[in-house]
Design an enzyme around this catalytic site. Structure first.
Site, PDB file in Angstrom:
ATOM      1  N   PHE A  11      -5.954   0.422   6.636  1.00  0.00           N
ATOM      2  CA  PHE A  11      -7.147   0.977   5.960  1.00  0.00           C
ATOM      3  C   PHE A  11      -8.021  -0.124   5.339  1.00  0.00           C
ATOM      4  CE2 PHE A  11      -8.206   2.816   1.558  1.00  0.00           C
ATOM      5  CZ  PHE A  11      -9.474   3.217   1.927  1.00  0.00           C
ATOM      6  N   ILE A  12      -7.478  -0.868   4.394  1.00  0.00           N
ATOM      7  CA  ILE A  12      -8.336  -1.831   3.676  1.00  0.00           C
ATOM      8  C   ILE A  12      -8.627  -3.047   4.560  1.00  0.00           C
ATOM      9  CG2 ILE A  12      -8.632  -3.202   1.574  1.00  0.00           C
ATOM     10  CD1 ILE A  12      -6.692  -1.296   0.163  1.00  0.00           C
ATOM     11  N   LEU A  35       1.316  -3.145  13.744  1.00  0.00           N
ATOM     12  CA  LEU A  35       0.888  -1.831  14.250  1.00  0.00           C
ATOM     13  C   LEU A  35       1.934  -0.754  13.935  1.00  0.00           C
ATOM     14  CD1 LEU A  35      -0.820  -2.696  17.680  1.00  0.00           C
ATOM     15  CD2 LEU A  35      -1.869  -2.507  15.419  1.00  0.00           C
ATOM     16  N   THR A  36       2.146  -0.527  12.661  1.00  0.00           N
ATOM     17  CA  THR A  36       2.999   0.586  12.241  1.00  0.00           C
ATOM     18  C   THR A  36       2.207   1.882  12.385  1.00  0.00           C
ATOM     19  OG1 THR A  36       2.258   0.635   9.940  1.00  0.00           O
ATOM     20  CG2 THR A  36       4.046  -0.922  10.485  1.00  0.00           C
ATOM     21  N   ILE A  60       5.191  -9.681   9.856  1.00  0.00           N
ATOM     22  CA  ILE A  60       5.379 -10.728   8.849  1.00  0.00           C
ATOM     23  C   ILE A  60       6.838 -10.784   8.378  1.00  0.00           C
ATOM     24  CG2 ILE A  60       2.970 -10.763   8.090  1.00  0.00           C
ATOM     25  CD1 ILE A  60       3.915  -9.172   5.553  1.00  0.00           C
ATOM     26  N   THR A 100       9.095  -5.406   4.512  1.00  0.00           N
ATOM     27  CA  THR A 100       7.718  -5.879   4.728  1.00  0.00           C
ATOM     28  C   THR A 100       7.120  -6.470   3.456  1.00  0.00           C
ATOM     29  OG1 THR A 100       7.212  -4.459   6.597  1.00  0.00           O
ATOM     30  CG2 THR A 100       5.355  -5.096   5.216  1.00  0.00           C
ATOM     31  N   THR A 130      -1.592  -4.320  -6.171  1.00  0.00           N
ATOM     32  CA  THR A 130      -1.977  -3.010  -6.683  1.00  0.00           C
ATOM     33  C   THR A 130      -1.831  -2.941  -8.198  1.00  0.00           C
ATOM     34  OG1 THR A 130      -1.187  -0.712  -6.750  1.00  0.00           O
ATOM     35  CG2 THR A 130       0.408  -2.341  -6.072  1.00  0.00           C
ATOM     36  N   ASP A 131      -2.558  -2.032  -8.825  1.00  0.00           N
ATOM     37  CA  ASP A 131      -2.388  -1.822 -10.275  1.00  0.00           C
ATOM     38  C   ASP A 131      -1.062  -1.109 -10.580  1.00  0.00           C
ATOM     39  OD1 ASP A 131      -3.010   0.696  -9.281  1.00  0.00           O
ATOM     40  OD2 ASP A 131      -4.635   1.097 -10.698  1.00  0.00           O
ATOM     41  N   GLU A 132      -0.399  -0.573  -9.537  1.00  0.00           N
ATOM     42  CA  GLU A 132       0.826   0.192  -9.786  1.00  0.00           C
ATOM     43  C   GLU A 132       1.961  -0.675 -10.314  1.00  0.00           C
ATOM     44  OE1 GLU A 132       1.635   3.229  -6.870  1.00  0.00           O
ATOM     45  OE2 GLU A 132      -0.463   3.295  -6.270  1.00  0.00           O
ATOM     46  N   TYR A 155       7.850   1.557  -4.054  1.00  0.00           N
ATOM     47  CA  TYR A 155       6.637   0.873  -3.579  1.00  0.00           C
ATOM     48  C   TYR A 155       6.157  -0.144  -4.611  1.00  0.00           C
ATOM     49  CZ  TYR A 155       1.620   0.076  -2.981  1.00  0.00           C
ATOM     50  OH  TYR A 155       0.383  -0.518  -2.879  1.00  0.00           O
ATOM     51  N   LYS A 159       5.963  -4.303  -4.498  1.00  0.00           N
ATOM     52  CA  LYS A 159       4.722  -5.071  -4.675  1.00  0.00           C
ATOM     53  C   LYS A 159       4.868  -6.035  -5.861  1.00  0.00           C
ATOM     54  CE  LYS A 159       1.325  -4.749  -2.727  1.00  0.00           C
ATOM     55  NZ  LYS A 159       0.850  -5.409  -1.472  1.00  0.00           N
ATOM     56  N   ASN A 184      -6.735   2.609  -7.004  1.00  0.00           N
ATOM     57  CA  ASN A 184      -6.728   3.438  -5.777  1.00  0.00           C
ATOM     58  C   ASN A 184      -8.031   3.312  -5.008  1.00  0.00           C
ATOM     59  OD1 ASN A 184      -4.660   4.698  -7.588  1.00  0.00           O
ATOM     60  ND2 ASN A 184      -4.444   6.067  -5.845  1.00  0.00           N
TER      61      ASN A 184
END
Ligand code: NAD
Ligand code: TYD
Length: 352
Positions: A11-12, A35-36, A60, A100, A130-132, A155, A159, A184
Site C-alpha cells: 500500500f504505502i 509479493l505476499t 528481506i 519479516t 508506526t505510532d503503534e 505487530y 515493529k 494510520n
C-alpha cells in the site's frame, strides 16, 4: 543514486513509487518485494515500464537474497517499507511478523554494515515505522518522539523490536539511519483487510460493516500521499540518527468514521445514507485493542516544514471514489486467500 524500496508493491510503498518515480528520473528505484498476499503488481501499472524502475522478487528475511541484491545494485539508500502490517493477522499468527519485521530488518542492517563505509559515502538506511510502538493513549495526550515504547500487539512489538535494532546500529556501528513513526494511513491501493477499505468495499457489496467493540477506539488518520511526501522530505533533509513522528492531527472514533464513510458513499452512489448505515454491525472486540493513537508532529513540522496537504474530507472522498472507480483492482485482491482471512477473522466474532 540507487534507492532500494523494500515492500514497494504494498500500500504505502506503491503510493511512494507512483508519486516520486516519474519525476526523479536521475534516481534508480529498485523495488524488492516478496509479493505476499498484501502486494499487488497492479499497484505499479503506471510506473513499471519506466526506465528508472526495477523489480526484484525477493524476501528481506533471506539474508542471501539481500546480500546478492546489494552486490548487484550497490544501493545508496534503503527505504524499508516491507512488513507484515495487519494487527489482527498478528494476533492469529505472529510468526511471519517476527520473521519479516524483525529478522528482515536485521538482514538489511547487516548488509548495510557489510557494504557501506559510512566514513566515505553518503548513505541512508530509512526505516518506516508506526505510532503503534508507543502503545495506547487515554483520552488525552499525544505521542511525541520522546514517548517511551510500550507495544501491546505482536505487530507493534515486532515493529518496536526492529526500531530498536535500527537505533542500535546507529549508536554501535555509526550506520546512517533515520526512523519515522506514522499514524494510520488511508488512500488508494490499501488492502481491504484494514478498516477504511474494508468498510468501503463491503458497503459496495452490501455486506456487514464490522465495528469492533463499541466503536469508541480512536485513530489519527493521514492520507497516504501526505505520509509519502514526509518520507521524501526526511530522506532528503532528515537529521541522521533522528526519529520523526508523522500524524494527521485528525482523530476519529471508529464508529464516527464508519458513519462518515456511509455518508460519503451515499453522496457518490445512488443509495441513501441509511441504506449503508443499516449495514453497520458491532462485533466482538480485538484482544488487547489499543484505545487511542494520536501523534504530535511538531518536530517534523518545525525542522522540515512538513504538513499534510489533504484534509480528511478531500482525502476520504478521493479514497471512496478510487474504490468505486477501480472494481478490477478490488476483484483482483478479493481472492481465495482474502475470503479465507475474512472467514477466519470474522466468523467467530460474537455479534452483539
Ligand atoms: P502492506 O501490508 O500493504 O505492504 C507490505 C509490503 O511488504 C507488501 O508488498 C509485501 O509483499 C511486502 N513484504 C512482506 N514481507 C516481505 C518480505 N519478507 N520481503 C520483502 N517484502 C515483503 O503494508 P503498508 O500498509 O504499505 O505498510 C508499509 C510500512 O509502513 C510497514 O512497515 C508498516 O509497518 C508501516 N506503517 C503502515 C501504516 C498503515 O497505516 N498502513 C502506518 C504506519 C506505518
Ligand atoms: P486497522 O485498519 O486494522 O488499523 P490499526 O489496527 O493498525 O489501527 O484498524 C483501525 C481501527 O478500526 C482499529 O481500532 C480496529 C478497528 N477495526 C474495526 O472496528 N473493524 C474492523 O473490521 C477492522 C479491520 C478494524
Amino acid at each position: 543514486m540507487v534507492i532500494f524500496v523494500t515492500g514497494g508493491s504494498g500500500f504505502i510503498g506503491s503510493n511512494f513509487l507512483n508519486l516520486f518515480l516519474p519525476s526523479f528520473t536521475e534516481y534508480q528505484f529498485v523495488n524488492i518485494d516478496k509479493l505476499t498476499y498484501a502486494a499487488n503488481p497492479l499497484n505499479l501499472e503506471e510506473v513499471s515500464s519506466l526506465k528508472n524502475y526495477v523489480f526484484e522478487k525477493a524476501s528481506i528475511s533471506e539474508y542471501d537474497q539481500v546480500d546478492s541484491l546489494f552486490t548487484k545494485y550497490k544501493p545508496d539508500v534503503v527505504i524499508n517499507f516491507a512488513a507484515e502490517s495487519h494487527v489482527d493477522r498478528s494476533i492469529v499468527g505472529p510468526a511471519d511478523f517476527i520473521t519479516t519485521n524483525i529478522k528482515g530488518t536485521f538482514n538489511l542492517l547487516e548488509a548495510c554494515r557489510k557494504y557501506w563505509d559510512s566514513s566515505k559515502n553518503k548513505k541512508l538506511f530509512y526505516h518506516i515505522s508506526t505510532d503503534e510502538v508507543y502503545g495506547s493513549l487515554g483520552d488525552n495526550g499525544l505521542f511525541s518522539e520522546e514517548t517511551g515504547y510500550d507495544p501491546r500487539s505482536p505487530y507493534s512489538a515486532s515493529k518496536a523490536s526492529s526500531d530498536h535494532l535500527v537505533r542500535a546500529y546507529y549508536h554501535t556501528y555509526g550506520l546512517p539511519v533515520v526512523i519515522t513513526n506514522c499514524s494510520n494511513n488511508y488512500g488508494p491501493y490499501q488492502f481491504p483487510e484494514k478498516l477504511i477499505p474494508l468498510v468501503i468495499t463491503n458497503a459496495l457489496e452490501e455486506k456487514p460493516l464490522p465495528v469492533y467493540g463499541k466503536g469508541l477506539n480512536v485513530r489519527d488518520w493521514l492520507y497516504v500521499e501526505d505520509h509519502c511526501r514526509a518520507v521524501w522530505l526526511v530522506m532528503e533533509k532528515g537529521r541522521i540518527g533522528s526519529t520523526y513522528n508523522i500524524g494527521g492531527g485528525n482523530e476519529w472514533k471508529n464508529i464516527d468514521l464508519v458513519n462518515k464513510i456511509c455518508e460519503l458513499l451515499a453522496e457518490e452512489t445512488s443509495k441513501d445514507t441509511d441504506f449503508y448505515k443499516k449495514l453497520i454491525t458491532f462485533v466482538g472486540d480485538r484482544p488487547g485493542h489499543d484505545y487511542r493513537y494520536a501523534i504530535d508532529s511538531t518536530k517534523i513540522a518545525a525542522e522540515l516544514g512538513w504538513k499534510p496537504r489533504e484534509t480528511f474530507n478531500t482525502g476520504l472522498r478521493k479514497t471512496v471514489r478510487w474504490y468505486l472507480q477501480n472494481p478490477d483492482w478490488v476483484n483482483s485482491v478479493k481472492t481465495g486467500e482474502y475470503k479465507n482471512w475474512i472467514d477466519q477473522n470474522y466468523r467467530y466474532r460474537e455479534i452483539k
